[in-house]
Enzyme design. Structure first.
Site, PDB file in Angstrom:
ATOM      1  N   ASP A   1      31.366   3.965  59.095  1.00 41.33           N
ATOM      2  CA  ASP A   1      32.298   4.162  57.978  1.00 41.33           C
ATOM      3  C   ASP A   1      33.297   3.019  57.892  1.00 41.33           C
ATOM      4  OD1 ASP A   1      31.135   6.437  57.109  1.00 41.33           O
ATOM      5  OD2 ASP A   1      32.891   7.721  57.310  1.00 41.33           O
TER       6      ASP A   1
ATOM      7  N   TYR B   1      27.700  15.571  69.467  1.00 45.97           N
ATOM      8  CA  TYR B   1      27.621  16.554  68.386  1.00 45.97           C
ATOM      9  C   TYR B   1      26.613  17.666  68.692  1.00 45.97           C
ATOM     10  CZ  TYR B   1      30.267  13.199  65.552  1.00 45.97           C
ATOM     11  OH  TYR B   1      31.223  12.338  65.070  1.00 45.97           O
TER      12      TYR B   1
ATOM     13  N   ASP C   1      35.821   0.534  71.438  1.00 46.85           N
ATOM     14  CA  ASP C   1      37.162   0.270  70.888  1.00 46.85           C
ATOM     15  C   ASP C   1      37.290  -1.195  70.483  1.00 46.85           C
ATOM     16  OD1 ASP C   1      36.840  -0.160  73.607  1.00 46.85           O
ATOM     17  OD2 ASP C   1      38.937   0.233  74.120  1.00 46.85           O
TER      18      ASP C   1
ATOM     19  N   ASP D   1      29.222   7.109  63.981  1.00 47.93           N
ATOM     20  CA  ASP D   1      29.833   7.821  62.860  1.00 47.93           C
ATOM     21  C   ASP D   1      31.086   7.067  62.405  1.00 47.93           C
ATOM     22  OD1 ASP D   1      30.390   9.784  61.055  1.00 47.93           O
ATOM     23  OD2 ASP D   1      30.822  11.355  62.522  1.00 47.93           O
TER      24      ASP D   1
ATOM     25  N   LYS E   1      31.017   3.035  75.788  1.00 47.53           N
ATOM     26  CA  LYS E   1      32.214   2.875  76.604  1.00 47.53           C
ATOM     27  C   LYS E   1      31.824   3.052  78.072  1.00 47.53           C
ATOM     28  CE  LYS E   1      36.445   3.913  75.507  1.00 47.53           C
ATOM     29  NZ  LYS E   1      37.173   2.624  75.471  1.00 47.53           N
TER      30      LYS E   1
END
Ligand code: NAD
Length: 376
Positions: free
Chosen positions: A261, A149, A233, A257, A200
């Site tokens: 959630d 970001y 994942d 992020d 990852k």
């Protein structure tokens, strides 16, 4: 409330209620703070200031320098919510959300803590089967100030043939990785002593570095905590397959992020989710900290007494735990919230058949009454 007890130095808290339901849910926190001050001798020194749209209306900016200075001087900041349709057309740097972003940046809040905890009484609000979430209590630590970001280069460019290309860069340094991992290890020491580090590393060099640095820090300073590693994942899958396998998860900004959630929805309503953002320890060893509910200003229900104050109250509970080392008081508050829910009281957002629908203030008063009963 402001009195200094002989044994207790007042904790300086800056209250920033903000917009919409922010002031409504903050009022209930003040009720609870007042109870802890009166009945448990925990002294708070409270300051209150405007932020977001409320600050823009008065001062023409979502965060004044004076309020920022108050935040920097405080032991902890308690933030309500900002924003609303009235402010949608403002210039980017005047938007209410800029107030929060500036606070996060200036306080250097690099670790975002998002607990996902299920109250037994609300087990049916989860999207998963009751057995999978009963007793669930996990903590996701998300890196908040680095990664894709913020990484450079970034932007949208036009290539020679006229085609356009969008670019963002995932970038992490040793320091950025180690400081957020340290927060996760320290939290785990107060919990079940388990950290799962998520990246990852199979496809990203930044993930390889993340894994190496977390491992090295673990070996050097936190070998009493159990460390595991998981690809992001797989973590997403495991969170909905068997969420109770986790204690503390630490991950980067982007994966955090999404995963926070996802974990949040295991618990039911937005009105039940607290959060904390922590910075580096100062010379006194205390970290800068801002506590806030995950939800926004909910303009659709503002001013109607419909807001659920529990996310805000639990954010204060996190402050008691992580800024003031008062796990005992935080446990008291959690217990009172749990018993009020078990007794059948519900705000509209978590209403279920056969339960009693109550307003924001009745929920707050009932939690204080429950605190009283347990302390009697
Ligand atoms: P929101 O979280 O404000 O509301 C989403 C939905 O959840 C609404 O239907 C709302 O009524 C409900 N809800 C939220 N909190 C609740 C509570 N405590 N009790 C009961 N119901 C609750 O998100 P949104 O509608 O997307 O955004 C509204 C405004 O808030 C926007 O201006 C947005 O930019 C801002 N926002 C601010 C923050 C923040 O201050 N940190 C976070 C998210 C959104």
């Amino acid at each position: 409330m402001m009195a200094r007890s002989e044994t207790d130095t007042p904790r300086r808290i800056l209250l920033l209620p903000g917009d919409g339901i922010g002031p409504e849910v903050m009022r209930e926190v003040r009720r609870v703070m007042d109870w802890f001050a009166r009945r448990q001798g925990i002294a708070f020194e409270l300051q209150e200031a405007l932020v977001g749209g409320a600050s823009y209306d008065r001062h023409g900016t979502p965060l004044t320098d004076a309020t920022l200075e108050q935040a920097l001087q405080a032991d902890a900041v308690l933030f309500g919510a900002v924003g609303g349709p009235k402010y949608d057309d403002l210039a980017f740097d005047q938007k209410p959300e800029r107030g929060l972003l500036r606070l996060r940046k200036e306080l250097g809040l690099f670790a975002n803590l998002r607990p996902a905890k299920v109250f037994d009484a609300l087990i049916d609000s989860s999207s998963l089967k009751p057995d999978l979430v009963r007793g669930l209590d996990i903590m996701i630590v998300r890196e908040l100030t680095g990664g894709i970001y913020f990484g450079e280069p970034r932007g949208i460019e036009t290539l020679p043939g006229g085609e356009r290309r969008g670019i963002n860069t995932q970038v992490y340094t040793t320091t950025e990785i180690r400081r957020v991992a340290a927060v996760a290890f320290e939290l785990a020491r107060k919990r079940q002593h388990r950290v799962c580090s998520v990246e990852k590393a199979n496809v990203m060099e930044s993930g390889v570095l993340w894994r190496e640095e977390v491992k090295a820090l673990h070996e050097a300073e936190y070998s009493d905590v159990e460390l595991s590693h998981m690809y992001a994942d797989n973590c997403a899958m495991q969170l909905v397959r068997e969420p109770k396998q986790f204690d503390v998860i630490v991950t980067d900004n982007l994966f955090g992020d999404l995963l926070s959630d996802c974990a949040a929805m295991l618990t039911g309503s937005l009105g039940m989710l607290p959060s904390a953002s922590l910075g580096a320890p100062g010379s006194d060893g205390k970290r800068k900290a801002l506590y806030e509910p995950v939800h926004g200003s909910a303009p659709d229900i503002a001013g109607k007494g419909l807001a659920n104050p529990i996310a805000m109250l639990q954010s204060f509970g996190m402050m008691l735990r992580y800024s003031f080392d008062r796990d005992d008081a935080a446990d008291q508050l959690d217990g009172a919230i749990g018993r009020v829910l078990a007794g059948g009281l519900r705000t509209a957002d978590i209403m279920q058949d056969g339960m009693a629908k109550v307003s924001t203030s009745v929920m707050g008063e009932s939690i204080v009454r429950e605190l009283d009963k347990a302390a009697a």
